[in-house]
Structures are given as C-alpha cells and as structure tokens.
Design a protein around this motif. Structure first.
Motif, short mmCIF file in Angstrom:
data_model
loop_
_atom_site.label_atom_id
_atom_site.label_comp_id
_atom_site.label_asym_id
_atom_site.label_seq_id
_atom_site.Cartn_x
_atom_site.Cartn_y
_atom_site.Cartn_z
N ALA A 220 62.96 44.18 40.35
CA ALA A 220 61.57 43.77 40.18
C ALA A 220 60.89 44.61 39.10
O ALA A 220 60.10 44.10 38.29
CB ALA A 220 60.82 43.90 41.50
N TYR A 221 61.18 45.90 39.09
CA TYR A 221 60.61 46.78 38.06
C TYR A 221 61.08 46.35 36.68
O TYR A 221 60.28 46.27 35.73
CB TYR A 221 61.03 48.22 38.35
CG TYR A 221 60.60 49.20 37.28
CD1 TYR A 221 59.29 49.65 37.22
CD2 TYR A 221 61.51 49.66 36.33
CE1 TYR A 221 58.89 50.55 36.24
CE2 TYR A 221 61.12 50.54 35.35
CZ TYR A 221 59.80 50.99 35.31
OH TYR A 221 59.42 51.86 34.32
N PRO A 228 60.56 46.83 25.19
CA PRO A 228 62.02 46.61 25.13
C PRO A 228 62.85 47.80 25.59
O PRO A 228 63.84 47.63 26.28
CB PRO A 228 62.25 46.29 23.64
CG PRO A 228 60.96 45.76 23.17
CD PRO A 228 59.90 46.50 23.92
N ARG A 229 62.45 49.02 25.20
CA ARG A 229 63.27 50.17 25.54
C ARG A 229 63.30 50.40 27.04
O ARG A 229 64.35 50.67 27.63
CB ARG A 229 62.75 51.43 24.83
CG ARG A 229 63.54 52.68 25.16
CD ARG A 229 63.12 53.86 24.31
NE ARG A 229 63.44 53.64 22.91
CZ ARG A 229 63.18 54.52 21.94
NH1 ARG A 229 62.60 55.67 22.24
NH2 ARG A 229 63.49 54.27 20.69
N ILE A 230 62.14 50.29 27.70
CA ILE A 230 62.09 50.49 29.15
C ILE A 230 62.85 49.37 29.86
O ILE A 230 63.62 49.61 30.79
CB ILE A 230 60.64 50.56 29.64
CG1 ILE A 230 59.94 51.78 29.03
CG2 ILE A 230 60.59 50.61 31.15
CD1 ILE A 230 58.48 51.88 29.41
N ALA A 231 62.65 48.15 29.40
CA ALA A 231 63.33 47.01 30.02
C ALA A 231 64.85 47.15 29.87
O ALA A 231 65.61 46.87 30.81
CB ALA A 231 62.85 45.71 29.40
N ASP A 232 65.29 47.61 28.69
CA ASP A 232 66.72 47.77 28.46
C ASP A 232 67.30 48.86 29.34
O ASP A 232 68.38 48.71 29.92
CB ASP A 232 66.97 48.08 26.98
CG ASP A 232 68.44 48.18 26.66
OD1 ASP A 232 69.15 47.17 26.84
OD2 ASP A 232 68.89 49.26 26.25
N SER A 233 66.60 50.00 29.46
CA SER A 233 67.08 51.10 30.30
C SER A 233 67.16 50.68 31.76
O SER A 233 68.15 50.96 32.45
CB SER A 233 66.16 52.32 30.14
OG SER A 233 66.19 52.80 28.82
N GLY A 235 67.46 47.69 32.81
CA GLY A 235 68.53 46.70 32.91
C GLY A 235 69.90 47.33 32.98
O GLY A 235 70.76 46.90 33.73
N GLN A 236 70.12 48.38 32.19
CA GLN A 236 71.39 49.08 32.23
C GLN A 236 71.64 49.70 33.60
O GLN A 236 72.75 49.63 34.13
CB GLN A 236 71.43 50.17 31.15
CG GLN A 236 71.56 49.63 29.73
CD GLN A 236 71.74 50.74 28.72
OE1 GLN A 236 72.05 51.88 29.07
NE2 GLN A 236 71.55 50.42 27.46
N LEU A 237 70.61 50.31 34.18
CA LEU A 237 70.77 50.89 35.50
C LEU A 237 71.05 49.82 36.54
O LEU A 237 71.90 49.99 37.42
CB LEU A 237 69.51 51.69 35.88
CG LEU A 237 69.53 52.37 37.25
CD1 LEU A 237 70.74 53.29 37.38
CD2 LEU A 237 68.24 53.14 37.47
N TYR A 238 70.35 48.68 36.42
CA TYR A 238 70.56 47.59 37.37
C TYR A 238 71.99 47.06 37.26
O TYR A 238 72.68 46.83 38.26
CB TYR A 238 69.56 46.46 37.12
CG TYR A 238 69.73 45.28 38.03
CD1 TYR A 238 69.28 45.32 39.35
CD2 TYR A 238 70.35 44.11 37.59
CE1 TYR A 238 69.43 44.25 40.20
CE2 TYR A 238 70.52 43.03 38.44
CZ TYR A 238 70.07 43.10 39.74
OH TYR A 238 70.23 42.04 40.57
#
Length: 445
Positions: A220-221, A228-233, A235-238
């Motif tokens: 959800a977060y 983009p950078r926060i979303a990508d990070s 996403g990688q953790l997810y």
C-alpha cells in the motif's frame, strides 16, 4: 532453514542485504568463488613466507636454516609459539605455527614474495592490495568478479571488513557481527538460545498473519508513492519479500563456532566464514571479504605480530576446512594479503620495539584445485641486504639478480591483471571500465 530465515538473520547481524532488482528467479551461482583475506595493519612477510637469517636487521627471533625450514618450494619462518602468547591454555589450539600451515597446504598453495606495493599508507595500501590500484575508486577484485558473473544475486559480494569498494558496479553486503545470530534466526521464539525452550511470543498462525499484514502495508505504501525513487525502492523491497519464499533451502550451521574470549577477533572471522560458506552453498554469493586486524606493530613486534600471524594461519586453515566440508574447496580461490610489509628492520634496539611500514609485501593464494592457481610454486623474492624486491623474468618468473633491467618487479597491479585473466573477466564490461596498466605475467600458470 530457508533463505528467508538466512536473510533475516543476516540483516540483523550487520549483513546489509541488497534487494533483488526483479521478481525473476535467479539461477544459483555455482562458482568459482573468491575469498579475500586481509591481514589489516601491515603484516611482516619475514615472519611468515619470506624468512631472513637471524642476526641481520630483519630477524632477531628465530633461527633460519634454508635446508630445514622448507616445505616443497616454500621457505618459512619457523617461529615457536610461546605459552605466554595467550592467557588461556585452551586458546593455544587456535594458533597455528608457520611450519604446520605450510606442511598442510603445500600442494594447494602459491606464494608471491617481493611485491612492490608502491605505498606505505594504510588506506592506499589496502585499496592497492585488493583492487590493483591505489586511487580512482577501483573495485575489490571479488566485487569485480561478482559484477561480471552474478550482479543481480542478493549477496553477490559480501564484506566483513577491509576494502569493499565496488566502483558502483553492484551493492556491497556488509557482514560485521553475528552476536545475535540465534535470537534473530527465529524472531518468534522467546529464547532461541535455549534448545529446550520452544515457547513463542505468538502462535505460528498469528505470526504468519503479522507477516502478511506487513507485506500488505508495504504494498500500500508503494502504491501511494509518486516520487520515482521512493516508489522504486519500495518496489524493490516488496519484490524481495515476495521472492524469498521461492528461494531454495540454504544450509546454515546449527551453531556458530565459540572459542576463548581473548581470541574474539579470530572467532569473528571464523563465524563470518561459516556464513560466507553458507551463502556460497546457496548459490547467492560470488565473493567475500574476511579480515583479521592487529598487524600494525610499531611496538612489541616480536609478540604481537607472531600472535596475529598464528591467528591468521588458523583462520585461513578454518576457511579451507569449512569449504572442504561443504564440498566447495575445489571451486574456491583464496587470496591472502595485507596493506604492505614491515621493516626494513626494527625501529629500536629494545626487545619491546617494533617495525614500521615498509612498501614491500607478499601475497598467498590457495585453492582445492591446484591447477586453478598453479599451486606448489614460489614466485619472486627480496634481497637480504635492504629487503627490496627482486626482479623476475617476465616469461618464466625466475628470480633475477638485483638491478637486472631485463626483469620486472612485481606489483599489485600485475597480480590483479593475472587474477582477471584467471577469472576470465578481463574483457567484461566491469573490467573494461576499470582498466589496469601493465603487462600480464604468468603468475597463475
């Protein structure tokens, strides 16, 4: 224990794990594997693999007889291990004499003496030893191989100390402590250190729901992010969490080695070895740094240097034993080196004096496959007058007389050029980005 558990343990014991870049299944890396062992502080090769006669400026501790203190092609400093090196008698078994080490590993060992490090500065020395160049942000050799062979693997390059520059080719996985290993292996256990106590904080089903809620919250977060950078990070953790359950089993040791407290630095190196071998077995790692410090012996050289070298040899031997037990030694290349050497001679006339920095060193290599490194050979040397490197024939590597301008003085750059050829990565994009000058010597052939 599955890889989820392994990565949980690693993350909480100083092992900063890089998340996979995609959700695709990774093919386990099958080797060769590379172990870089750093004797941090500047070791003394004349007390190890480049012995000198007693009575000269370099050695006042041991008698050196070239006809006796030799195993195969290797001369060694036959230094007795005095009982006062340790306070706990049980600790003596974790110190290894030079003669015992060379006798045990003679058929799997390559020694290069007389390496001109071109510096006596610690920072530049470790950078030079492990990358082949003292400036320019060049990567550690193990990182260079990892970036070429398996850059997407989550533990491709593990470092537990020493020079861990990667040249921004891939993330570094730092492993510094395993003190809380058992507690974090099973986070729901109340007292995982007690095998008789199986009680948990919450029932297993509840614990699973907690984990599921954490995953849902992370998703959800991620979905709510617009940068983009926060979303990508996120996403990688997810993706990393989602991939963990699909990873195969990893064989971690049931217990970590426990040796007398006064050898805590060696114990840490040995425990890091256990985790590194487990990562190799899992096909997650390509290379690892291990480190043992305490070699900066400007004072009390004849006690401290001897003790640390004896620990180092035991630590190297432990790496070999663990790799052999795991069936991996034949696919492993071990390099042992230091910032630089020590000398020339002592910095005083008193028994408690030391040796200062000296830009001439040695390197040792081991492998369970002797043909991989051309084991059973001694390359290079130093003279007995000034402890300076002797030139070698660039074709045969035969040692030449001092000042012979037809020869080449071996540098760390030569070693790394040969290592790149050995690993078959010289023409890869990472190596081409970080080129090294010089000629390729037949060090491993």
């Amino acid at each position: 224990m599955d890889r989820r558990s392994f990565l949980q343990i690693a993350a909480m014991t100083g092992l900063a794990v890089a998340a996979p870049r995609s959700a695709r299944a990774l093919t386990p890396y099958a080797g060769p594997f590379y172990v870089m062992i750093s004797a941090r502080g500047g070791w003394d090769p004349t007390y190890l693999c480049d012995p000198k006669p007693k009575g000269g400026p370099f050695n006042r501790l041991y008698d050196f007889d070239p006809a006796i203190d030799k195993v195969g092609p290797f001369h060694f400093a036959d230094i007795p291990l005095a009982a006062n090196l340790v306070t706990d008698p049980m600790a003596m078994q974790y110190l290894m004499k030079t003669g015992d080490f060379f006798s045990k590993h003679v058929n799997n060992l390559l020694v290069v003496n007389g390496v001109n490090m071109q510096t006596n500065n610690h920072d530049r020395g470790v950078t030079t030893t492990w990358s082949g160049r003292g400036d320019g942000g060049y990567p550690n050799f193990a990182a260079l191989v990892a970036a070429t062979r398996a850059p997407a693997h989550p533990l491709a390059f593990i470092s537990s100390g020493g020079y861990d520059g990667t040249g921004n080719l891939l993330p570094v996985t730092r492993l510094n402590s395993v003190t809380s290993f058992r507690k974090l292996a099973e986070p729901n256990r109340v007292n995982p250190a007690d095998p008789m106590n199986q009680s948990t904080y919450v029932p297993a089903a509840t614990f699973d729901r907690i984990r599921a809620a954490q995953d849902a919250r992370l998703k959800a977060y991620k979905d709510a992010q617009h940068l983009p950078r926060i979303a990508d990070s996120a996403g990688q953790l997810y993706v990393a969490r989602g991939n963990l359950d699909s990873l195969s089993q990893v064989a971690l040791p049931d217990t970590l080695i426990d040796i007398p407290n006064e050898l805590s630095d060696l114990e840490r190196m040995m425990q890091q070895t256990q985790l590194a071998i487990a990562a190799f077995q899992a096909g997650l790692a390509v290379g690892v740094n291990l480190e043992l410090g305490g070699f900066d012996t400007h004072a009390n050289h004849d006690t401290t240097q001897v003790r640390q070298l004896a620990k180092l040899l035991k630590g190297i031997d432990y790496v070999v034993e663990q790799a052999t037990a795991a069936g991996l030694y034949g696919d492993i290349v071990i390099m042992v080196g230091s910032d630089f050497g020590r000398g020339k001679g002592y910095n005083g006339v008193n028994p408690g004096d030391g040796k200062d920095h000296w830009p001439v060193s040695s390197a040792m290599f081991l492998s369970g496959d002797p043909s991989l490194i051309g084991a059973g050979r001694l390359v290079g040397g130093t003279d007995e007058v000034d402890q300076l490197p002797l030139p070698v024939d660039p074709d045969t590597l035969d040692t030449l007389e001092p000042g012979d301008d037809t020869g080449v003085v071996i540098t760390a750059g030569h070693i790394h050029l040969a290592l790149r050829e050995l690993a078959g990565i010289s023409e890869g994009a990472p190596a081409q980005k970080f080129k090294l000058a010089g000629e390729i010597l037949p060090i491993f052939t």
